[in-house]
Design a protein around this motif. Structure first.
Motif, short mmCIF file in Angstrom:
data_model
loop_
_atom_site.label_atom_id
_atom_site.label_comp_id
_atom_site.label_asym_id
_atom_site.label_seq_id
_atom_site.Cartn_x
_atom_site.Cartn_y
_atom_site.Cartn_z
N ARG A 28 0.83 -1.22 0.00
CA ARG A 28 0.00 0.00 0.00
C ARG A 28 0.85 1.24 0.00
NH1 ARG A 28 -2.35 2.31 3.93
NH2 ARG A 28 -3.32 3.97 2.76
N PHE A 29 1.92 1.17 0.75
CA PHE A 29 2.77 2.35 0.93
C PHE A 29 3.63 2.60 -0.30
CE2 PHE A 29 4.64 5.56 3.46
CZ PHE A 29 6.01 5.55 3.26
N ASP A 30 4.28 1.52 -0.73
CA ASP A 30 5.20 1.69 -1.86
C ASP A 30 5.41 0.35 -2.53
OD1 ASP A 30 8.64 3.01 -2.13
OD2 ASP A 30 7.09 2.57 -3.63
N GLY A 31 4.36 -0.11 -3.21
CA GLY A 31 4.37 -1.45 -3.75
C GLY A 31 5.45 -1.68 -4.79
N GLU A 32 5.83 -0.65 -5.51
CA GLU A 32 6.80 -0.81 -6.59
C GLU A 32 8.19 -1.14 -6.06
OE1 GLU A 32 4.85 2.35 -9.70
OE2 GLU A 32 7.00 2.45 -9.24
N HIS A 33 8.45 -0.67 -4.87
CA HIS A 33 9.80 -0.87 -4.31
C HIS A 33 9.75 -1.79 -3.10
CE1 HIS A 33 9.96 3.12 -6.35
NE2 HIS A 33 11.02 2.54 -6.90
N GLN A 34 8.94 -2.81 -3.25
CA GLN A 34 8.74 -3.74 -2.12
C GLN A 34 10.06 -4.28 -1.61
OE1 GLN A 34 5.52 -6.79 -2.59
NE2 GLN A 34 7.09 -8.23 -1.92
N ARG A 35 10.96 -4.62 -2.52
CA ARG A 35 12.22 -5.24 -2.11
C ARG A 35 13.13 -4.29 -1.33
NH1 ARG A 35 14.62 -9.73 -3.77
NH2 ARG A 35 16.61 -8.68 -4.09
N ASP A 36 12.80 -3.00 -1.36
CA ASP A 36 13.59 -2.07 -0.57
C ASP A 36 13.16 -2.09 0.88
OD1 ASP A 36 13.74 0.41 -3.23
OD2 ASP A 36 14.98 -1.37 -2.81
N TYR A 37 12.02 -2.66 1.15
CA TYR A 37 11.51 -2.70 2.51
C TYR A 37 11.63 -4.09 3.13
CZ TYR A 37 9.33 1.68 1.18
OH TYR A 37 9.11 2.96 0.75
N ILE A 38 11.29 -5.07 2.35
CA ILE A 38 11.31 -6.46 2.87
C ILE A 38 11.87 -7.39 1.82
CG2 ILE A 38 9.38 -6.20 4.50
CD1 ILE A 38 7.53 -7.34 2.35
N ARG A 39 12.47 -8.45 2.29
CA ARG A 39 12.93 -9.50 1.39
C ARG A 39 12.60 -10.84 2.01
NH1 ARG A 39 18.84 -7.49 -0.90
NH2 ARG A 39 18.00 -5.75 -2.14
N ILE A 40 12.32 -11.79 1.12
CA ILE A 40 11.97 -13.12 1.63
C ILE A 40 13.25 -13.89 1.94
CG2 ILE A 40 10.93 -15.35 1.02
CD1 ILE A 40 8.95 -13.80 -0.70
N ASN A 41 13.24 -14.55 3.03
CA ASN A 41 14.38 -15.40 3.40
C ASN A 41 13.84 -16.64 4.13
OD1 ASN A 41 16.97 -16.34 3.85
ND2 ASN A 41 17.76 -14.33 4.45
N SER A 42 14.70 -17.56 4.34
CA SER A 42 14.27 -18.77 5.08
C SER A 42 15.34 -19.09 6.11
CB SER A 42 14.07 -19.94 4.13
OG SER A 42 15.30 -20.30 3.55
N VAL A 43 14.93 -19.80 7.11
CA VAL A 43 15.89 -20.27 8.11
C VAL A 43 15.47 -21.66 8.57
CG1 VAL A 43 14.63 -19.22 10.06
CG2 VAL A 43 17.08 -19.68 10.27
N GLN A 44 16.47 -22.51 8.67
CA GLN A 44 16.21 -23.85 9.21
C GLN A 44 16.87 -23.94 10.58
OE1 GLN A 44 17.20 -27.05 6.56
NE2 GLN A 44 15.87 -28.45 7.67
N VAL A 45 16.10 -24.36 11.53
CA VAL A 45 16.57 -24.40 12.92
C VAL A 45 16.64 -25.85 13.37
CG1 VAL A 45 16.12 -23.67 15.28
CG2 VAL A 45 15.51 -22.16 13.38
N PHE A 46 17.75 -26.23 13.95
CA PHE A 46 17.93 -27.59 14.47
C PHE A 46 18.11 -27.48 15.99
CE2 PHE A 46 18.72 -29.55 10.37
CZ PHE A 46 19.16 -28.48 9.60
N PHE A 47 17.34 -28.23 16.69
CA PHE A 47 17.53 -28.28 18.14
C PHE A 47 18.77 -29.11 18.42
CE2 PHE A 47 13.97 -25.97 18.62
CZ PHE A 47 13.05 -26.27 19.61
N ASP A 48 19.63 -28.55 19.24
CA ASP A 48 20.80 -29.33 19.67
C ASP A 48 20.60 -29.68 21.14
OD1 ASP A 48 23.52 -30.09 20.52
OD2 ASP A 48 24.10 -29.41 18.53
N LYS A 49 21.03 -28.79 22.00
CA LYS A 49 20.81 -29.05 23.42
C LYS A 49 19.49 -28.44 23.91
CE LYS A 49 25.60 -29.71 24.76
NZ LYS A 49 26.06 -29.81 23.37
N GLN A 50 18.83 -27.75 23.00
CA GLN A 50 17.58 -27.12 23.38
C GLN A 50 16.50 -28.15 23.62
OE1 GLN A 50 17.15 -23.61 23.61
NE2 GLN A 50 15.24 -24.17 24.58
#
Lengths: 770, 393
Positions: A318-340
């Protein structure tokens, strides 16, 4: 029966091993399994049952029968056996074609190898040490084949193992003191069914191409040790909180007198793309503070997390759809429990997809994602989230200037883009906003002093976001310590707490500052919550317990929950904004202008981009031709055989020397008995052995009827007296026996020819005591 | 010695560890094959042992199932392999609690190939009277790899019915003082009533009751017998079972019976009649008059099958016999396990009536404790359960 049977069994084993060895060398394939096994088994059966194994030509005939039997079975053409054979025989005659030649070659090879196997078994039976050496050598070769990735057929391996076990078994039998009526070879022969069973078991045992993954065992070990650590820590260190001392993370929102820094690896993470800024992995959020501790009253099961991401995406578009990548980017993370060990999932903000390794159901509880039960080592999950360009001008502008307006079409479009798998209406979002405002927006009553302090810090800022930034900066200027000490018992309201932290003891660790910020953000009119989890460097792969952290999050309509960092030491390094596309384009233009070139790909930077992809597969070398490997293998086999032969001969020499030494030290009586024993053994070799229940006299009478010279058995008479009477062996008696032995050697040479030497060595090493 | 027995297992353990390390670093048919090759060895051993367990046969025979305690009876057992595979090592262990085998093989192990057997001829001696298992008790089988062994109790054992030992004595050392009493013509009971009366005692004949004196005194009074001397001997046997476990009661009961029969046989040999008093397993009292060898043989047969009773009570038994009955004898022999107050009282009463008492106590306790109870009118002799009656009686 025992001798022949055992030799046949060993012969069959060696035949299988030799066949595959030779087949591998000469033709590169394993040949016909069943043909050889059945052929060898048939041969062994014939030897055993018929007792025809004494003469080599008879053995060859039986090998032929056995091999033909095996081949025909393998071909699987019982009814058409004759036709097939005839056809191929005709082909051989008329065309000398390949099928016929192959059949002939295979048949001849099977014959030769089966005969060789039987011969080898015979030789090895006479020299026990060689059997041991061979078994050890074969096992060593099997082990070496693993290191050199040598493709050893399973049936050969099974035969090698079986042979090694048989040798070990015979070895044990030889030293085992028990009441026996037969020799060890008969004993071993009658254990054959079990050895065959063993071969089958080993041959059909399961296997994997990869080394065994001990994760399940590791998981169990970790769970047990961590359980103990949690228990001990909670009892003795954690003020009743069992998680805090062990993991750093707590499911309670307490403000403790101190925390310890620890290096235990609680989680391992892998991000899709490198993140330069700090990564905040939230575990649990809280909404209500009583002056000393945070608690959670919001147990809403609404899909808060997904709505939060949707709201951000909606707001940005809504704010600035054309420059979406300047505000947010998609990423992923994989988390492995070790001692948790926790049921909370540690996730970055703005998560919209979560998948776990065990496909367990996950639940939302007041904006936190949890499992039903605690999980420990080995558990993992992957999440997709929006990375925020915090600290950038653009994102600050979004938070500063964005206003809430409902655009249903845009809302639908955003949902389609995100593909969250569930439809949310804009009313859902509204409802969420109302709930957040209600639960997280209750402003505490500040004291006058605190209010003045807040006004001083934030007063000049016109915009709400700027005021929050000012507050963040002000709190980050206080003192960080892991040991702030116990809070006075009089502190029992948020107002008391704020007075304490701002004026009385302006120091503490992350929880203290996060708490202060959250409370004062609410006072400024913004819904805020207190979050606990871990804060790690974005390019780190390990999350340690010392990296447990607490931070505040403030709710912005059209952006969702936005984290802040008021903790001294963290504030300066928490943001690493990336450049906007416009800025990057400008920089490129500048660079081009400086270099005076038009083609965008000629700058150093662009040449770097255009370098060969390191992931491009390198040119592979030509695969070696299997036929070319044949001579090398042959050489290897030859070397192994030479080594074995050398070792064998060396051991034989040692045995001979030891025996010589022993003989030189024995007394007269022992020498006499052993020499007599040798004479009896020699007589047996020439098929004139002593019969059961035959007296010495009768034996002597029988020998007189043969062509054996009388001096060869003249010792029998005095031997009888020595055994049954009271006479003691004398030198004269010994001499007589020695003469007899010499005469018998001569008879043996006459009968066996060059093989007599072989028997002499055998007798020398394995004399019999009469 | 112990380490030697574990050698193969230690080697197997080391191989297992090495194979585990191997598969941790290398995959493929060979590395896993080596692991399973090691793991399958004890499996193979178990299969082998199971087969031997089900297929191994022992034949044993005792010459005559009815044997006498202490007597060496010809016995043999045969270890037989009737199967198609070798029996690597078989060891047998015999029953040793109540019997023993002479020249027992001990820890020897036997290897049996198909069709082979091993026969061991020897003698078996049952120590105690009773019915109990004898011969081969356990079998231990070992596998051909020396990894596992399995011990089991023989399923098809057999029991021997053991009769009590009969000890033939020429003299009784314990009774040399009173031996004249055992002459066939010696000792007679009184036949005429005396003038003296005494209180009625349980067992007194109704004819002896002095009704007049009883009416006067208000209680039953019996006449005292006078005249000729008392005659006859009584032997009373305590048949109470004092222990519940065979290890506790077999030896004791055996010794009591031996003693009882030795006395009886001695008296029968001297042509001295005696009455044998005992209770059977159901609490029924028996009185056997023995005055000849056929009678003694009958008594012996009864003793062979006599069951001691846990519910029995010696005091009750002796009381049921009664002082009155026993007073009619010249001598009374008691074969008991415990010396109690009531026995002392009974023997004193008998002594008052001129009856000689001899008490044989069969116990493993210290005999010195009983010597104060001996005096001219009453002898107390203590024998342990392991005593050789031929030497001490």
């Amino acid at each position: 029966m025992g001798e022949r049977g055992y030799r046949s069994i060993l012969g069959a084993l060696f035949s299988v091993m030799l066949y595959y060895g030779s087949g591998f060398i000469f033709s590169g394939n394993g040949g016909t399994v069943f043909a050889l096994l059945i052929g060898a088994a048939g041969t062994a059966a014939f030897f055993w049952v018929s007792g025809f194994g004494k003469r080599m030509y008879e053995a060859a005939c039986l090998c032929l029968v056995g091999a033909a039997f095996g081949l025909s079975l393998f071909r699987g053409l019982w009814s058409g056996w004759l036709i097939r054979t005839t056809t191929e025989g005709e082909a051989l005659l008329e065309y000398c074609g390949k099928p016929g030649m192959r059949l002939l070659f295979e048949g001849l090879m099977i014959l030769a190898i089966t005969a060789l196997g039987y011969l080898l078994a015979g030789i090895l039976q006479e020299f026990w040490r060689l059997q041991q050496i061979l078994a050890a050598g074969l096992l060593a070769a099997v082990v070496a084949s693993v290191f050199h990735s040598f493709p050893l057929p399973r049936h050969v391996f099974a035969c090698v193992c079986c042979y090694a076990v048989m040798v070990a078994c015979e070895w044990y039998e030889r030293v085992w003191r028990k009441q026996k009526q037969s020799g060890e070879r008969a004993y071993m022969t009658w254990l054959t069914p079990f050895f065959l069973l063993y071969i089958l078991m080993v041959m059909f045992a399961p296997y994997r191409e990869t080394p065994y993954d001990w994760n399940s065992a590791k998981r169990l070990w970790q769970n047990v040790t961590e359980g103990i650590n949690y228990l001990v820590g909670g009892l003795f260190e954690g003020e009743g909180d069992f998680l805090l001392p062990a993991s750093g993370f707590s499911e309670r929102g307490g403000l403790f007198a101190g925390v310890r820094s620890d290096e235990r690896i609680m989680l391992r993470i892998e991000t899709g793309m490198t993140i330069p800024e700090k990564l905040y992995l939230g575990g649990k959020s809280f909404d209500t503070f009583n002056g000393r501790e945070w608690t959670k009253t919001d147990e809403s099961s609404a899909m808060d997390t997904t709505l939060d991401a949707l709201e951000l995406l909606y707001g940005v578009n809504r704010f600035d759809g054309e420059h979406q990548r300047d505000y947010i980017r998609i990423n992923s993370v994989q988390v492995f429990f070790d001692k948790q060990k926790s049921k909370s999932l540690f996730l970055p903000g703005k998560v919209y997809q979560v998948h776990n390794s065990d496909s367990l159901p996950i639940y939302e509880a007041g904006g936190d994602i949890e499992l039903e039960r605690r999980k420990g080592y080995g558990f993992s999950y992957q999440s997709t989230f929006f990375r925020l360009n915090r600290g950038s001008e653009m994102f600050d502008r979004l938070l500063r200037e964005n206003t809430w307006e409902e655009e249903p079409e845009l809302w639908q479009k955003v949902q389609k883009e995100l593909r969250v798998g569930q439809d949310f209406s804009i009313e859902d979002l509204r409802e969420r906003q109302r709930r957040i405002a209600e639960v997280y927006g209750q402003a505490p009553e500040l004291s006058e002093r605190a209010m003045n302090w807040l006004t001083d810090v934030c007063g000049s800022r016109g915009n709400g976001y700027d005021r929050l930034k000012a507050l963040e900066e002000a709190l980050a200027g206080l003192t960080y310590t892991t040991r702030p000490g116990e809070m006075p018992k009089e502190i029992c309201t948020p107002s008391d707490y704020l007075d304490y932290i701002l004026f009385e003891k302006p120091e503490g660790y992350c929880a203290y500052f996060a708490t202060a910020f959250t409370l004062m953000a609410r006072s400024l009119g913004y819904p805020a919550r207190y979050v606990q989890g871990y804060c790690v460097s974005g390019n780190s792969s390990e999350v340690r317990s010392g990296e447990a952290h607490a931070w505040p999050e403030v709710y912005f309509e059209g952006a969702g929950w936005i984290p802040f960092e008021p903790t001294p030491g963290y504030y300066e390094t928490s943001y690493a904004p990336w450049k906007s596309m416009e800025d990057i384009a400008k920089e490129r233009e500048e660079a081009l202008k400086q270099q005076g070139q038009n083609y965008p790909g000629t700058t150093e930077e662009h040449r770097e981009e255009q370098r060969t992809d390191p992931e491009t597969p390198a040119e592979t070398t030509e695969t070696e031709d299997e036929a070319g490997a044949g001579p090398e293998r042959l050489w290897q086999v030859a070397v192994i055989l030479m080594i074995l032969a050398t070792v064998g001969l060396s051991l034989l020499m040692i045995e001979l020397l030891r025996e010589k030494r022993r003989r030189s030290r024995r007394d007269l009586a022992l020498e006499y008995r052993e020499t007599v024993g040798e004479c009896f053994a020699l007589l047996e070799q020439v098929h004139l052995g002593h019969k059961e229940n035959e007296t010495m006299r009768e034996y002597g009478e029988r020998l007189k009827q043969t062509k054996i010279p009388e001096k060869a058995f003249a010792f029998l008479e005095r031997y009888e007296a020595a055994v049954y009477g009271s006479s003691v062996p004398t030198v004269e008696m010994l001499e007589q026996v020695k003469i007899g032995r010499q005469a018998l050697y001569a008879v043996l040479e006459e009968e066996k020819g060059s093989l007599a030497r072989f028997y002499k060595i055998k007798l020398y090493l394995y004399h019999k005591n009469s | 010695m112990k380490l030697k027995g574990w050698r193969n297992r230690i080697i197997w353990g080391v191989c297992l560890i090495l194979s585990l390390v191997f598969i941790s670093f290398y995959g493929g048919a060979v590395s896993y094959g080596l692991f399973f090759a090691v793991v399958f060895l004890p499996v193979l051993s178990m299969v082998y042992l199971a087969l031997v367990f089900f297929r191994f046969k022992i034949y044993q025979e005792l010459e005559g199932r009815n044997v006498m305690a202490g007597e060496a009876v010809p016995y043999y057992f045969v270890l037989q392999n009737e199967d198609w595979f070798s029996f690597a090592a078989v060891r047998v262990r015999m029953y040793e609690d109540f019997s023993y085998v002479e020249d027992v093989p001990g820890h020897r192990e036997y290897e049996l190939l198909p069709g082979e057997n091993f026969r061991y001829d020897t003698f078996l001696v049952c120590k105690y009277r009773g019915t109990y298992p004898v011969g081969v008790r356990e079998v231990t089988v070992k596998d051909f790899l020396g990894l596992l062994s399995f011990r089991y109790k023989l399923r098809d054992g057999f029991e021997a019915i053991v009769r009590p030992k009969l000890i033939r004595m020429e003299h009784l050392k314990s009774l040399k003082d009173v031996e004249p009493l055992f002459s066939p013509v010696g000792g007679t009971a009184k036949t005429e009533y005396d003038l003296s009366v005494r209180k009625y005692e349980n067992g007194d004949s109704l004819r002896r009751i002095h009704w007049k004196a009883s009416a006067k005194t208000g209680e039953l009074m019996s006449r005292e017998m006078t005249g000729e001397e008392k005659q006859g001997i009584a032997i009373l046997l305590d048949t109470v079972r004092y222990e519940s476990r065979p290890e506790g009661y077999l030896a004791l009961e055996n010794k009591e019976l031996e003693l009882f029969l030795a006395l009886g046989y001695f008296l029968t040999g001297r042509k001295v009649s005696f009455d044998a008093f005992f209770e059977d397993g159901e609490g029924k009292r028996h009185v056997e008059r023995i005055d000849s060898f056929p009678g003694f043989d009958h008594l012996y047969e009864e003793m062979c099958g006599l069951e001691f009773s846990e519910d029995g009570n010696a005091e009750r038994f002796f009381s049921s016999v009664g002082v009155g009955t026993l007073s009619g004898y010249q001598s009374v022999f008691f074969v008991v396990h415990t010396w109690t107050g009531w026995l002392e009282k009974l023997t004193l009463q008998l002594q008052d009536r001129g009856v000689q008492s001899v008490v044989y106590v069969v116990t493993d306790k210290d005999g010195e404790a009983y010597s104060p109870f001996s005096h001219p009118g009453r002898r107390v002799y203590v024998y342990s359960t392991r005593a050789k009656l031929e030497e001490v009686l």
